[in-house]
Design a protein around this motif. Sequence first.
Motif, PDB file in Angstrom:
ATOM      1  N   GLY A 161       0.820  -1.206   0.000  1.00 18.77           N
ATOM      2  CA  GLY A 161       0.000   0.000   0.000  1.00 18.77           C
ATOM      3  C   GLY A 161       0.853   1.254   0.000  1.00 18.77           C
ATOM      4  O   GLY A 161       0.533   2.242  -0.672  1.00 18.77           O
ATOM      5  N   LEU A 162       1.957   1.224   0.769  1.00 24.35           N
ATOM      6  CA  LEU A 162       2.871   2.367   0.772  1.00 24.35           C
ATOM      7  C   LEU A 162       3.504   2.553  -0.610  1.00 24.35           C
ATOM      8  O   LEU A 162       3.659   3.692  -1.085  1.00 24.35           O
ATOM      9  CB  LEU A 162       3.954   2.151   1.826  1.00 24.35           C
ATOM     10  N   ALA A 163       3.843   1.450  -1.252  1.00 30.67           N
ATOM     11  CA  ALA A 163       4.385   1.540  -2.606  1.00 30.67           C
ATOM     12  C   ALA A 163       3.346   2.085  -3.581  1.00 30.67           C
ATOM     13  O   ALA A 163       3.680   2.832  -4.509  1.00 30.67           O
ATOM     14  CB  ALA A 163       4.872   0.165  -3.071  1.00 30.67           C
ATOM     15  N   ALA A 164       2.077   1.715  -3.378  1.00 27.90           N
ATOM     16  CA  ALA A 164       1.017   2.242  -4.237  1.00 27.90           C
ATOM     17  C   ALA A 164       0.878   3.753  -4.080  1.00 27.90           C
ATOM     18  O   ALA A 164       0.664   4.468  -5.062  1.00 27.90           O
ATOM     19  CB  ALA A 164      -0.302   1.547  -3.912  1.00 27.90           C
ATOM     20  N   ILE A 200       5.005   6.704 -16.717  1.00 25.91           N
ATOM     21  CA  ILE A 200       4.195   6.320 -15.558  1.00 25.91           C
ATOM     22  C   ILE A 200       4.119   4.807 -15.442  1.00 25.91           C
ATOM     23  O   ILE A 200       4.260   4.226 -14.355  1.00 25.91           O
ATOM     24  CB  ILE A 200       2.790   6.937 -15.663  1.00 25.91           C
ATOM     25  N   MET A 201       3.909   4.143 -16.571  1.00 25.49           N
ATOM     26  CA  MET A 201       3.761   2.691 -16.569  1.00 25.49           C
ATOM     27  C   MET A 201       5.018   2.002 -16.049  1.00 25.49           C
ATOM     28  O   MET A 201       4.941   1.143 -15.161  1.00 25.49           O
ATOM     29  CB  MET A 201       3.443   2.223 -17.986  1.00 25.49           C
ATOM     30  N   PHE A 202       6.174   2.386 -16.573  1.00 28.72           N
ATOM     31  CA  PHE A 202       7.417   1.739 -16.149  1.00 28.72           C
ATOM     32  C   PHE A 202       7.674   1.963 -14.656  1.00 28.72           C
ATOM     33  O   PHE A 202       7.935   1.014 -13.905  1.00 28.72           O
ATOM     34  CB  PHE A 202       8.593   2.282 -16.963  1.00 28.72           C
ATOM     35  N   VAL A 203       7.605   3.209 -14.228  1.00 28.60           N
ATOM     36  CA  VAL A 203       7.966   3.526 -12.843  1.00 28.60           C
ATOM     37  C   VAL A 203       6.952   2.957 -11.863  1.00 28.60           C
ATOM     38  O   VAL A 203       7.316   2.298 -10.868  1.00 28.60           O
ATOM     39  CB  VAL A 203       8.109   5.051 -12.669  1.00 28.60           C
ATOM     40  N   VAL A 204       5.673   3.181 -12.127  1.00 29.85           N
ATOM     41  CA  VAL A 204       4.643   2.813 -11.158  1.00 29.85           C
ATOM     42  C   VAL A 204       4.504   1.300 -11.036  1.00 29.85           C
ATOM     43  O   VAL A 204       4.423   0.760  -9.919  1.00 29.85           O
ATOM     44  CB  VAL A 204       3.298   3.465 -11.538  1.00 29.85           C
ATOM     45  N   LEU A 205       4.475   0.585 -12.148  1.00 23.55           N
ATOM     46  CA  LEU A 205       4.280  -0.865 -12.071  1.00 23.55           C
ATOM     47  C   LEU A 205       5.439  -1.555 -11.361  1.00 23.55           C
ATOM     48  O   LEU A 205       5.231  -2.417 -10.500  1.00 23.55           O
ATOM     49  CB  LEU A 205       4.089  -1.443 -13.472  1.00 23.55           C
ATOM     50  N   TYR A 206       6.672  -1.184 -11.704  1.00 18.58           N
ATOM     51  CA  TYR A 206       7.809  -1.820 -11.039  1.00 18.58           C
ATOM     52  C   TYR A 206       7.939  -1.359  -9.595  1.00 18.58           C
ATOM     53  O   TYR A 206       8.362  -2.132  -8.734  1.00 18.58           O
ATOM     54  CB  TYR A 206       9.099  -1.527 -11.804  1.00 18.58           C
ATOM     55  N   LEU A 207       7.580  -0.108  -9.322  1.00 21.66           N
ATOM     56  CA  LEU A 207       7.647   0.369  -7.943  1.00 21.66           C
ATOM     57  C   LEU A 207       6.597  -0.305  -7.073  1.00 21.66           C
ATOM     58  O   LEU A 207       6.858  -0.669  -5.916  1.00 21.66           O
ATOM     59  CB  LEU A 207       7.448   1.896  -7.919  1.00 21.66           C
ATOM     60  N   THR A 208       5.409  -0.498  -7.612  1.00 22.55           N
ATOM     61  CA  THR A 208       4.313  -1.059  -6.828  1.00 22.55           C
ATOM     62  C   THR A 208       4.406  -2.569  -6.699  1.00 22.55           C
ATOM     63  O   THR A 208       4.146  -3.124  -5.628  1.00 22.55           O
ATOM     64  CB  THR A 208       2.967  -0.678  -7.467  1.00 22.55           C
ATOM     65  N   HIS A 209       4.783  -3.253  -7.773  1.00 28.75           N
ATOM     66  CA  HIS A 209       4.724  -4.720  -7.783  1.00 28.75           C
ATOM     67  C   HIS A 209       6.092  -5.386  -7.798  1.00 28.75           C
ATOM     68  O   HIS A 209       6.167  -6.623  -7.809  1.00 28.75           O
ATOM     69  CB  HIS A 209       3.911  -5.184  -8.998  1.00 28.75           C
TER      70      HIS A 209
END
Length: 418
Positions: A161-164, A200-209
Amino acid sequence: MGHDHQPAPRAPRRLRIILAAVLVPAFLATGIATALLWPGAVPKADEADPVPRFHATVTKVVSEACPPTPEGPADPGPCGTATVTLDSGPDKGQTRETELPTGPGAPSVGVGDAVIVTPLTSAEDPNATVYTIADHQRGSPLIWLVVAFGVAIVVFGRWRGLAALAGLAVSFGVLLLFVLPAILGGGPPLPVAVTGAALIMFVVLYLTHGISAQTSVAVLGTLASLVLAGAIGTLAISLTHLTGYGDENAITLSLLHGDVDLHGLLLAGIIIGSLGVLDDVTVTQAATVGELARANPSLSRRELYRGGTRVGRAHIASTVNTIVLAYAGASLPVLLLVVAGGRGVGEVLTTEFIAQEIVRSVVGTLGLIAAVPITTALAAFVATAAHRPVKRRTPRPPKPRTDRSEVLAALASDEEAR
């Protein structure tokens, strides 16, 4: 503490090399495009006689009956005066009396409310300043809502959740610092939107998951679906002859910033909007296939694809309704205004504003539909490769060793026999 999903098995080295060979060039291309399209100085619109806005607190409210108007009966209200204490501006700390705001959409105020006031020149004395209540201050309630939102996500999602939340901050940062300034600066909206969405896709997906083959599958599925959605959106806008001047906001933007390409901005909005739902579907499909493979490693690639597709169909069926209702809810006042004009249904649906929303819904839905088989097929390929048992070479049995003393004894007996 709750249990999270079990970590996915490490993908084989050959598969990791293939994924890296596809994704690393795409990421580098995104970085180069971001540097080339990065906005310079954004021109500001010319403001004629801007009206300042100051903070104030209501300390007293006196209500009274509204007087009759020349056009008819008295206004139903509210009428009266309010006393406010100025919290900012040149008259900070002073108390002023102002009339209660009236008319459609006027704020309803009470004692203790934090409000926004605007100074105006008095009609009776040009040297005097009168203040009118323009709006409520919403800063504090919004902050508390955002804090509650963040706490709920962290409590339920813990580290993920923090990563999200960090991913959400990155998304807003890319939009506010790159996409919007670049478009306002006269940059081409479509390349800017595609670059911003990819970033956004690269950073957010790898950061979150996390960095894994499963996340890479979601990234590839999202990227392929975004390209397809962009192509479909370009074709749809061309066929329907949309100009981008569908509402008052677009017209106002063209007046204030004539360099903005509203036609390209419409397509850019479709791509950015599609990304918000595409990553949800692709991550879900990749995770679903991964869980199926972990639950039953004996499933074949075709069985994993069929199982994941069944889940994807159910997800798409609910998401399509969500997309249409979201667009309809955001446009409800305009829809009511158009319908109240007495036009026929066909004429209403073909107006530019409604046609824009239809095109957004159709393009977003087609992108979602394409994301399911693409991501599911990639995830099934990766999952079977990750769960495939490693073939070990069976060691050969050692050759029997002959005792040297026996060989020497045999040779000696042969010599004696001769």
